[in-house]
Write a protein that holds these residues in place. Structure first.
Motif, PDB file in Angstrom:
ATOM      1  N   LYS A 103      20.631  86.153  26.282  1.00  0.00           N
ATOM      2  CA  LYS A 103      21.629  84.988  25.924  1.00  0.00           C
ATOM      3  C   LYS A 103      23.015  85.311  26.720  1.00  0.00           C
ATOM      4  N   ASP A 104      23.601  86.431  26.716  1.00  0.00           N
ATOM      5  CA  ASP A 104      24.620  86.597  27.666  1.00  0.00           C
ATOM      6  C   ASP A 104      24.678  86.321  28.889  1.00  0.00           C
ATOM      7  N   ASN A 105      23.508  86.271  29.405  1.00  0.00           N
ATOM      8  CA  ASN A 105      23.314  86.026  30.859  1.00  0.00           C
ATOM      9  C   ASN A 105      22.475  85.108  31.173  1.00  0.00           C
ATOM     10  N   VAL A 106      22.656  83.923  30.364  1.00  0.00           N
ATOM     11  CA  VAL A 106      21.454  82.917  30.414  1.00  0.00           C
ATOM     12  C   VAL A 106      21.565  82.238  31.593  1.00  0.00           C
ATOM     13  N   VAL A 107      22.600  81.960  32.327  1.00  0.00           N
ATOM     14  CA  VAL A 107      22.790  81.474  33.798  1.00  0.00           C
ATOM     15  C   VAL A 107      21.819  82.408  34.870  1.00  0.00           C
ATOM     16  N   ILE A 108      21.965  83.628  34.640  1.00  0.00           N
ATOM     17  CA  ILE A 108      21.439  84.706  35.708  1.00  0.00           C
ATOM     18  C   ILE A 108      19.802  84.388  35.290  1.00  0.00           C
ATOM     19  N   VAL A 109      19.651  84.574  33.982  1.00  0.00           N
ATOM     20  CA  VAL A 109      18.235  84.419  33.738  1.00  0.00           C
ATOM     21  C   VAL A 109      17.524  82.990  34.287  1.00  0.00           C
ATOM     22  N   TYR A 110      18.303  81.916  33.991  1.00  0.00           N
ATOM     23  CA  TYR A 110      17.718  80.815  34.771  1.00  0.00           C
ATOM     24  C   TYR A 110      17.481  80.887  36.000  1.00  0.00           C
ATOM     25  N   GLU A 111      18.661  81.283  36.765  1.00  0.00           N
ATOM     26  CA  GLU A 111      18.417  81.501  38.225  1.00  0.00           C
ATOM     27  C   GLU A 111      17.135  82.263  38.704  1.00  0.00           C
ATOM     28  N   LEU A 112      17.092  83.339  37.730  1.00  0.00           N
ATOM     29  CA  LEU A 112      15.988  84.265  38.482  1.00  0.00           C
ATOM     30  C   LEU A 112      14.713  83.409  38.066  1.00  0.00           C
ATOM     31  N   LEU A 113      14.323  82.825  36.881  1.00  0.00           N
ATOM     32  CA  LEU A 113      13.176  82.409  36.587  1.00  0.00           C
ATOM     33  C   LEU A 113      13.149  80.901  37.708  1.00  0.00           C
ATOM     34  N   GLU A 114      14.055  80.471  38.167  1.00  0.00           N
ATOM     35  CA  GLU A 114      14.076  79.380  39.315  1.00  0.00           C
ATOM     36  C   GLU A 114      13.382  80.014  40.579  1.00  0.00           C
ATOM     37  N   GLU A 115      13.892  81.317  40.840  1.00  0.00           N
ATOM     38  CA  GLU A 115      13.405  81.981  41.899  1.00  0.00           C
ATOM     39  C   GLU A 115      12.271  82.599  41.871  1.00  0.00           C
ATOM     40  N   MET A 116      11.736  82.961  40.708  1.00  0.00           N
ATOM     41  CA  MET A 116      10.570  83.861  40.520  1.00  0.00           C
ATOM     42  C   MET A 116       9.260  82.820  40.551  1.00  0.00           C
ATOM     43  N   LEU A 117       9.459  81.460  40.211  1.00  0.00           N
ATOM     44  CA  LEU A 117       8.466  80.739  40.056  1.00  0.00           C
ATOM     45  C   LEU A 117       8.722  79.511  40.768  1.00  0.00           C
ATOM     46  N   ASP A 118       7.784  78.699  41.627  1.00  0.00           N
ATOM     47  CA  ASP A 118       7.947  77.265  42.149  1.00  0.00           C
ATOM     48  C   ASP A 118       6.867  76.692  41.663  1.00  0.00           C
TER      49      ASP A 118
END
Lengths: 418, 1043
Positions: A103-118
């Motif tokens: 929750k604290d790093n939700v933006v990084i989590v989102y960016e990561l998920l974006e990069e990990m899957l297309d």
């Protein structure tokens, strides 16, 4: 492939959702909750659930359910492995994979998920590549960023992405060049009532921490490689070289990683380093029972057995336990019925013993079976299989690295039936 | 909302401004309905809007981060669309990325507004930075707005011939997205897929196969030509791609090859045939099998099996499982066993992986017990396992039970029965039942064991035992009166309906064997009839009917009483059954002919129930699939076809001989060079059974990759212009494919040595950074780079996957075949030694020259213990010898590799070559051309470097060129033959440039050959190492002047 991902905490709140294709409503998770309710125990939630329009594949890690939504046929292991890789990445980035850190790093989590899957297909899962694209958060960096306005996001394609050694990035530099290898072996065993071994097996891993500059090419050889029966490799290892010479030859990733995991051939007799004497009995028609357990060392090659902890899942009928221990502390949780005895180091002169009275619910039938004892222990500087690293050579770089190998033996799934 | 449109039209300078103004009015009606509902929300969003419109990037970033937080929580942030979309062209890369995230989430809902962003993406598609091109394509294809389908199509087409494999990979992903958005585009997309399938980049392979599986899995014809390539590339594809490719190839192989399963080891077929009473079929099969006795596996089939095997060692469970299913479905039964070890290893993994793997093992273990029997104990259950894992393990244990291990198993089962997990205990009892029926030796033991359990305190255990005993007794026609009596007594205590029903059924069925007890049981149950469960009531009725027929004297009244109770029961099932039974058994005037046969109907011999694994039904699904796990067809499941009777033409997979011209044209500008064509596949076959004496063919991918490098480099420079026209890209992919075979060359030395093979397989990466870091920096660093990348993982690959790369150091353009004598057989007492320079980056270190030494035994005795003795090396020189050779057969020869660091000098390396009995002094003196490592650079860089190496560092000479040497190709060929130089693209026809660096010190060596009038040429060498320069000049002179 993977349509959407929902992260759900233990109390059933969906605290993060991510969609790679069209949005799937949160209500799809209701099927999951239903299955969760039916399963009672979190461990028993089926990993694959079929719903009328979707399939849900979930994993349970660190008190979080990662529930992915699938629409068409896909190898379930593919999704499961990927979800675990996601959890590993979070762990790697935030130090822990927990609801708060996500929750604290939700933006990084989102960016990561974006990069990990297309479009639901994995794009970049190597941590080295991801770290070049999205820098892990550190306090220093966030301060610097807020002053300079620079960002956490890389703007060039990571070098690893296109090379055929995606696990290593170019231009690594260290002042102290070090390479450490931890040979960790775990004994999985089932010991029966009479103390004889029903099943025992050694599973080992070599975890490495490599901090070497440039592009070192390492080769690690063993004194007795024939011991290794079945091995799985980090992608960096050259398989052919292992096949022909039994040498691990590789260009290592930077940092911590698991080099190999192996199983020692089951033909070899496994030395069991501890023995347990136990006397657990429940009297018929009375609301009490006796409990008496002693642990002692055995065949430990002169090394001390330490970090010994015994956990016992007592039968439901047990109300409370009145015990005295000669060494260490014990706790009994009357809700989960788990008895934990933290023993510490075993000295052969004075064997640790735990004994006393078990109070049963009055009127309840006597428990059918004695509980089995799960034991953990650790032995430093010993690989129980006898595996020994022979030497580590480095090619490709000129400096002299500092090398170190550490051996540890631990109890894996070590269970004594009583 | 209208105000909103206004407010942002006031903002000047934003890229999307003009469009925004047009689009704003149209969006007004589509404002979300929830807008006014929560005023607090609105306010909050108001300030987000303001932040987004501020001029500071940090405020915008903050706002975007908060919006992403909202999306993550599943809150609706769609009303911010207009404010967000304006930032799509932001210079700040993080803002841009977050805007992309937002767009992908909401574009579908706000299609009109989303169109505003399209032009930005179109521009970004032409960006020189490949990451930006790729992510633009990703977002463009992810926003799911049907209007832009043509734009997407165009972008995909263009990206599929992009020079960056990363962009091509993204194009492959975009294909699936477009297909799901508009299936109409299928035909066009298939064309793109076809093109991308030919791609040789490992990066693309997985993604394009995924697209293939999604869009056109039936177009198996597209795979033929790429089959061998996919097999060879497989090891180097990233793990996720591997899974997809393996699954696809499994399906492919089932359509293209004949079955490798011979009758004798195929117990499956046998088993099924037992039930098959059409004899003619049997005969037919018999015949078929006879034909197949002479079965020879198609080499392509073998290739697939061989190349997937190393992947069993993968750390990724999905890959291991994929290989396991491939072996299961494709390998001869004798070979499938190798997967079991790896599958058992996966059982150490987390519970989800265990669950899936155990399910698959369960299916496998039904058909082929032998595979997992050695691992029996790995399936023993721990009390801490989750129940689902326990039951699966139990299932497998039951499947594996046989005469030999049953006693150990039963002992183990005894522990399980007492488990606190009652569900599991019940499952164990069923398992015991199954063991008892399958293995006749232990039936009695099991039965008595189960009977003991009847006195268990736990009801579930007892009930389960009753049910299992019932089934067992049914299969055992022998008399078991005692057990039935015992069970009748239990009836008073057992409350579980299934168990009660089972007991009643048993008593009814065998009522003639317990004539005294049966009527009494009926009496008791008649009393409690009204309180029983429906299931039990039905059985009471049955019992009554059966007793009425056999013992009507005692039970007539009782039965009628029960029937009367049943008549007024609440459940219509029971009323129905009552009516039916009454009509059948009670004779009255209306009763028809049937009542005569009542006894036959009720007391017929009933076949025993078959106790079999619940996993039996799953085996028609492909292993490892979702459908298999769920035991029902999942959407998109692709059936695995049966083996064809006759294999389709294997020639389909042959890749045609390439047009020789093309690739060399690309490579050298305008020359042609015919290369012996050899199918790249056949070589790998040879390699497999290579012996030390056969000369293995080695192929070099060097020229190809070099070519790609160059393209990469040049295109990256010019990629901004987007001039990568369709045509050229086509030719590129075609020639790429052809290169593989073409460039294979036969080196005359055999290479049985692993090391050498590896070294040969130098692969370099396509440069990612060439666009961004144009500085010609750190040639040293990159040299180590490329060296270490000589990826030995690809070992299993048959040796020639030419993967493109573009670090600065390239592979040799040419491998000299000339060998030098090290030791003559006369002076070596029968041991002859030759060496040649393989021009491979040496595995022993950066600055060493790799020397291949071939040792031949010309005597008629074994030569033992060949090794390197004393070395006499000039100061600074280092040498890595080969590992001692234990013995060399007569007439045998062996090639070993050595590494010598000559310190950039042409001094001789002397050492002793020893055998067990003798030692011989030998020398290796390198030609100066072998002390170099080829380098590529652009012409511009070349000139720049050359400019810095003038004066003392330049040596030159004018030479007369033989007329036949004056064409570009010949010059290049001759020069690279003489020295290990890299070719630098040249803009002028008459100037040829070559570049290399010295191995030890890494100094650049630049060679220029300028053809002049009247067949003379100017030869210029620029290097810091003046000695090398002059020696090289001296050596190159005759090369060009001689005819």
């Amino acid at each position: 492939m993977i349509h959407s991902l929902f992260l759900i905490n233990c109390s059933g709140d969906i605290f993060l959702e991510k969609h790679w294709k069209s949005v799937v409503s949160q209500s799809v998770c209701d099927y999951f909750f239903e299955a969760q309710e039916k399963a009672v125990d979190v461990e028993n939630v089926p990993p694959v659930i079929s719903t009328p329009h979707h399939y849900l594949i979930s994993i349970y890690r660190d008190k979080i359910f990662f529930v992915s939504v699938i629409q068409t046929e896909v190898p379930p292991l593919f999704v499961i492995e990927f979800l675990h890789r996601v959890a590993d990445t979070f762990q790697d980035y935030f130090g822990e994979c927990s609801e708060t850190s996500i929750k604290d790093n939700v933006v990084i989590v989102y960016e990561l998920l974006e990069e990990m899957l297309d479009n639901g297909f994995p794009l970049a899962t190597e941590s080295n590549i991801l770290k070049e694209l999205i820098k892990p958060p550190t306090i220093l960096r966030s301060v610097v960023n807020s002053i300079t306005g620079s960002s956490n996001v890389g703007d060039t394609l990571p070098t690893g992405q296109l090379s055929n050694i995606p696990w290593r990035r170019a231009g690594v530099k260290y002042t102290n060049n070090e390479a450490y290898f931890d040979v960790i072996e775990e004994i999985d065993a089932i010991i029966d009532k009479s103390g004889s071994t029903v099943f025992a097996e050694i599973q080992g891993v070599i975890d490495s921490c490599i901090k070497l500059s440039g592009m070192p090419d390492l080769s690690l050889s063993f004194m007795n490689p024939r011991l290794l029966d079945d091995v799985s490799f980090h992608p960096c290892i050259r398989f052919k070289r292992w096949e022909s010479e039994r040498v691990l030859s590789f260009i290592p990733p930077d940092g911590n990683f698991r080099l190999i995991s192996y199983r020692v051939s089951s033909q070899n007799l496994v030395a069991i380093p501890v023995y347990v004497k136990h006397m657990i009995s429940f009297k018929e028609n009375s609301s009490s029972g006796r409990f008496d357990v002693t642990i002692g060392p055995k065949q430990n090659m002169g090394k001390t057995v330490e970090g010994v902890v015994m956990t016992v899942h007592m039968p439901k009928a047990v109300l409370n336990m009145n015990l005295t221990s000669t060494q260490g502390n014990y706790t009994f949780d009357p809700v989960t019925k788990v008895l934990t005895w933290d023993i510490g180091k075993i000295t052969p002169q004075k064997l640790p013993n735990l004994k006393g009275i078990v109070n049963l619910q009055s009127g309840a039938p006597k428990p059918e079976e004695n509980p089995s004892l799960n034991i953990q222990f650790k032995i430093q500087q010993l690989a129980i299989s006898g595996l020994k690293v022979n030497r580590l050579d480095m090619y490709g770089e000129k400096y002299k690295p500092f090398k170190g190998v550490k051996y540890i033996t631990k109890a894996g799934k070590f269970q004594v039936r009583t | 909302m209208a105000g909103n449109g206004l407010s942002y039209s006031e903002q000047g300078g934003e890229a999307a401004l003009e469009l925004a103004q047009e689009a704003a009015p149209t969006t007004a009606p589509s404002a979300p309905a929830a807008f006014g509902l929560f005023s607090s929300d609105t306010k909050k969003n108001e300030d987000l809007k303001q932040m987004l419109e501020s001029s500071k990037d940090s405020a915008k970033l903050d706002a975007m981060k908060r919006i992403v937080g909202m999306i993550a929580k599943g809150k609706n942030a769609s009303e911010l669309f207009p404010a967000v979309v304006k930032n799509v062209a932001s210079k700040n890369i993080e803002i841009k990325k977050l805007v992309y995230v937002y767009l992908m989430r909401y574009a579908e809902e706000q299609q009109d507004l989303a169109l505003l962003s399209i032009s930005t993406f179109q521009r970004a598609l032409k960006d020189p930075n490949q990451l930006i091109r790729a992510s633009a394509l990703r977002v463009l294809s992810s926003i799911r707005v049907p209007i832009i389908v043509p734009i997407m199509m165009l972008a995909i087409k263009e990206a599929s011939s992009d020079l960056s494999p990363y962009v091509r990979k993204n194009a492959a992903h975009a294909i699936q997205k477009l297909y799901s958005l508009d299936p109409e585009q299928k035909e066009m997309l298939i064309e793109v897929i076809e093109k991308l399938l030919k791609d040789r980049s490992t990066l693309v392979a997985g993604s394009v196969v995924m697209a293939f599986e999604e869009v056109c899995p039936d177009r198996i014809d597209l795979i033929h030509k790429n089959y061998r390539k996919l097999c060879t590339l497989l090891v180097d594809v990233e793990e996720w791609g591997q899974v997809v490719i393996i699954h696809m190839l499994t399906r492919y192989a089932r359509t293209q090859f004949v079955s490798p399963w011979k009758k004798d080891d195929d117990d499956v077929v046998e088993e099924y045939n037992e039930n098959n009473f059409y004899e003619s079929d049997e005969e037919q099969k018999e015949k078929d099998w006879k034909v197949k006795k002479t079965y020879v596996m198609d080499p392509d089939h073998r290739l697939l099996l061989r190349n997937t095997k190393p992947l069993l060692q993968s750390r990724n469970a999905a890959v291991v499982m994929a290989v396991a299913q491939l072996y299961w479905h494709l390998a001869p039964k004798s070979e499938a066993g190798i997967v079991s070890k790896s599958l058992v290893r996966l059982l150490r993994s987390n519970r989800e992986v265990q669950y899936i793997v155990l399910q698959n093992i369960a299916t496998m273990s039904i058909q082929r017990k032998g595979m997992f029997e050695p691992y029996l104990k790995s399936f023993y259950v721990r009390s801490t396992d989750p129940t689902m894992i326990k039951t699966l393990k139990l299932e497998i244990l039951t499947n594996l039970a046989n005469e030999a291990n049953i006693s150990t198993l039963l002992r183990e089962f005894q522990t399980y029965v007492k488990s606190q997990d009652k569900q599991f205990a019940a499952a164990t009892i069923q398992a015991i039942g199954r063991c008892a029926t399958n293995i006749t030796e232990v039936t009695d033991t099991c039965l008595s064991g189960l009977v003991c359990l009847l006195s268990n305190r736990d009801e579930i255990v007892v009930a389960e035992s009753v049910v299992v005993i019932k089934k067992l007794l049914q299969t055992q026609p022998s008399y078991h009166g005692e057990i039935i009596k015992h069970m009748a007594k239990l009836l008073d205590n057992i409350t579980v309906p299934v168990a009660r029903a089972s007991i009643l059924w048993l008593i009814g069925e065998y009522c003639e064997r317990v004539p005294k007890i049966a009527p009494d049981v009926l009496r008791k149950t008649a009393k409690s009839f009204t309180n029983e469960d429906d299931l039990v009531k039905l059985q009471i009725l049955n019992l009554g009917a059966k007793l009425y027929l056999t013992n009507s004297k005692q039970t007539k009244l009782l039965t009628q009483y029960v029937l009367n109770l049943g008549k007024y029961d609440q459940s219509y099932d029971i009323r129905d059954r009552t009516r039916f039974i009454r009509q059948l058994i009670v004779p009255n005037e209306k009763s028809g002919a049937l009542s005569k046969y009542a006894k036959k109907i009720f007391l017929a011999q009933k076949p025993a129930p078959l106790l079999e694994s619940p996993f039996k039904a799953r085996d028609h699904f492909q292993l490892g699939t979702l459908s298999h796990t769920l035991n029902s067809r999942a959407a998109g499941y692709l059936e695995l076809s049966d083996w064809p009777e006759v294999a389709p033409d294997p020639a389909l997979r042959n890749v045609e001989a390439p047009e020789a011209a093309k690739e060399w044209t690309v490579f050298l500008g305008k020359t042609k060079k015919g290369k012996p064509t050899e199918k790249f596949y056949s070589e790998s076959e040879e390699e497999e059974d290579e012996s030390a004496s056969t000369s293995a063919t080695e192929s070099e991918s060097g020229s190809e990759s070099e070519k790609e490098d160059k393209e990469e480099g040049s295109s990256d420079e010019s990629s901004g212009s987007s001039s990568s026209s369709e045509e050229s890209s086509d030719s590129e992919s075609e020639s790429k494919e052809s290169t593989v075979k073409k460039t294979s060359r036969t080196a005359e030395k055999s290479d049985s040595e692993d090391i050498k093979k590896k070294a040969k397989r130098i692969t370099k990466k396509r440069n990612t950074s060439s666009s961004s870091d144009s500085e010609s920096s750190s040639s040293e660093e990159s040299s180590s780079d490329s060296k270490s990348e000589s990826d030995l993982r690809s070992d299993s690959e048959s040796g020639k996957s030419g993967r493109a790369t573009s670090s600065k150091v390239t592979t040799q353009v040419f491998v000299p075949t000339k060998t030098h004598e090290l030791l003559h057989r006369m002076s070596g007492k029968g041991l002859a030694a030759h060496y040649h320079f393989s021009r491979q980056p040496c595995i022993f270190g950066d600055c060493t020259v790799s020397v291949q030494v071939t040792l031949t035994n010309t005597t008629d005795q074994k030569i033992k213990n060949i090794h390197i003795g004393e070395k006499k090396l000039p100061p600074g020189m280092r040498m890595h010898g080969f590992n001692p050779i234990e013995s060399l057969e007569p007439e045998g020869s062996i090639t070993v590799s050595m590494g010598i660091d000559f310190c950039d000098s042409t001094q001789t390396a002397s050492f002793q070559l020893c055998t067990r009995d003798d030692h011989f002094n030998v020398n290796i003196q390198p030609p100066v051309g072998e002390l170099l490592l080829p380098v590529t650079m652009s012409e511009k860089d070349f000139k720049k470097e050359q400019g810095m190496l003038t004066g003392m560092n330049e040596t030159s000479a004018t030479i007369a060129v033989a007329p036949q040497n004056s064409t570009s190709l010949v010059i290049i060929e001759r020069v690279v033959k003489a020295a290990n130089l890299g070719v630098v693209p040249s803009g002028q026809d008459n100037i040829h440039r070559f570049a290399a660096k010295t191995l030890h010190s890494g100094s650049l060596v630049l060679v220029t050959v300028e053809l002049k009038e009247s067949s003379t040429a100017q030869l210029i060498i620029n290097t810091e190492k003046t000695v090398i320069g002059s020696v090289l000049l001296r050596e190159l002179k005759p090369v060009l002047s001689q005819g």
